[in-house]
Scaffold this motif. Structure first.
Motif, PDB file in Angstrom:
ATOM      1  N   CYS A  77       0.817  -1.221   0.000  1.00 40.40           N
ATOM      2  CA  CYS A  77       0.000   0.000   0.000  1.00 40.40           C
ATOM      3  C   CYS A  77       0.847   1.265   0.000  1.00 40.40           C
ATOM      4  O   CYS A  77       0.467   2.270  -0.607  1.00 40.40           O
ATOM      5  N   HIS A  95      -4.681   4.013  -2.995  1.00 43.34           N
ATOM      6  CA  HIS A  95      -3.270   3.769  -2.726  1.00 43.34           C
ATOM      7  C   HIS A  95      -2.686   2.689  -3.641  1.00 43.34           C
ATOM      8  O   HIS A  95      -1.481   2.663  -3.880  1.00 43.34           O
ATOM      9  N   CYS A  96      -3.540   1.808  -4.172  1.00 39.30           N
ATOM     10  CA  CYS A  96      -3.073   0.809  -5.138  1.00 39.30           C
ATOM     11  C   CYS A  96      -3.481   1.170  -6.572  1.00 39.30           C
ATOM     12  O   CYS A  96      -2.708   0.970  -7.508  1.00 39.30           O
ATOM     13  N   PRO A 132     -10.356  -4.713  -0.638  1.00 40.06           N
ATOM     14  CA  PRO A 132      -8.905  -4.719  -0.810  1.00 40.06           C
ATOM     15  C   PRO A 132      -8.316  -6.106  -0.532  1.00 40.06           C
ATOM     16  O   PRO A 132      -8.896  -6.900   0.214  1.00 40.06           O
TER      17      PRO A 132
END
Length: 358
Positions: A193, A267-268, A336
């Motif tokens: 992350c 974040h990804c 996630p």
């Protein structure tokens, strides 16, 4: 002496800047007896959380020491319904600098970010239990991660590099949830992350101006609080984007879902993120274009029974994104990919409403 009151804790502008004991220069460490915080960059990460002296009194009470500033992003990452407390600390005579609304504040060498994960409805008894505390420290060579696991007595948290797991049963609203809570392997999983495939650097996530530009404590904007505490340069632009709180049902559904994706997926799903190969760009400033959220876009991973679209407008049952959010058993598709063992029901419902709004 002017005082700033943050959640019942007074921060003196004079004392905050004087009673600090961590040099930003790793080769020059000077211990000041009066200093509440210890952060010797040649010695961190410490073996115990208490070694830093981030908190006063009993450790489990999480009362921040002078100079340890609480903060909270406007929209939060979901982690199995864990509650979170966040704090920032910086060495004497250092400040963060503004880069852009969407980029994390540039914190000085020696700065530390502290994030505590806990529950206050653990069964039986609806007790409070702190599970883990994550500390990020900026050294001259970059950011390091330190994971601390709390003991059953809640008197101390100890450094751990390997992943750990425990079974928790909590009361969540009218439901009783039992699940396996995992903490990350700091050698590998934190990078998933916090790493950037382009710059090859590790960075924090939540301390973007657009996430802090709201009144978390009292009536004062958090960015103003950072400036008044001596932790942020005062040359901010006159207008800063604000990511809204996705839990605010008074807001338009599109604004809420964009904020949700920014906190839980961006974040990804960004340039440089682990999932940059996928046709999704989930940062808040990118999602004004619905295609960046997958609307009508083909998925790289096909799913039996689905027509291959990440989001099929007005059709939850054919939207792969929805399936990946709601599943808890299909580990190939769960999103996630880490940090979630249970379904975020409110998040899934939000996305369902959004898909059905087209």
């Amino acid at each position: 002496m002017k005082m700033i009151r943050l959640k019942g804790i007074f921060f003196s502008l004079v004392i905050v800047r004087l009673l600090i004991s961590c040099s930003s220069n790793e080769s020059e460490y000077t211990a000041i007896p009066e200093s509440p915080v210890q952060c010797d960059l040649s010695q961190v990460p410490y073996a115990k959380l208490s070694d830093y002296r981030f908190f006063e009194g009993e450790l489990k009470n999480l009362i921040p020491a002078i100079g340890v500033l609480p903060y909270q992003p406007s929209s939060e990452l979901f982690t199995d319904y864990a509650l979170k407390k966040r704090f920032v600390w910086m060495p004497n005579n250092t400040k963060a600098t503004y880069v852009s609304d969407r980029e994390v504040l540039n914190l000085p060498v020696g700065a530390a970010l502290v994030k505590v994960f806990y529950y206050n409805t653990v069964l039986p008894g609806l007790t409070t239990k702190i599970i883990e505390t994550r500390v990020m420290i900026r050294k001259s060579t970059g950011w390091i991660f330190a994971e601390y696991i709390w003991n059953p007595e809640q008197t101390e948290a100890f450094l751990e590099t390997a992943s750990t797991s425990r079974t928790l049963t909590i009361q969540q609203g009218s439901e009783t949830l039992t699940f396996n809570y995992r903490t990350p392997n700091t050698t590998v999983e934190c990078n998933r992350c916090h790493g950037d495939l382009v710059t090859q650097q590790k960075t924090p996530i939540g301390i973007k101006p657009q996430n802090l530009n709201w009144n978390y404590s009292g009536t004062q904007n958090q960015l103003t609080q950072w400036i008044n505490a001596g932790y942020l340069e005062s040359n901010l632009p006159s207008s800063i984007t604000t990511v809204p709180n996705y839990n605010n049902t008074a807001l338009p559904i599109t604004d809420r879902v964009r904020a949700y994706f920014d906190a839980n997926c961006a974040h990804c799903h960004r340039v440089g993120g682990e999932a940059q190969v996928h046709p999704l760009r989930m940062e808040y400033t990118d999602t004004s274009d619905p295609e960046n959220m997958g609307v009508g876009v083909g998925a790289l991973h096909t799913l039996p029974g689905y027509n291959g679209r990440i989001v099929q407008p007005n059709n939850v049952g054919q939207s792969i994104l929805h399936y990946r959010m709601q599943t808890t058993t299909d580990l190939f598709y769960i999103m996630p990919a880490i940090g979630r063992s249970v379904q975020h029901r409110e998040g899934v419902q939000l996305v369902e409403q959004w898909i059905n709004s087209f």
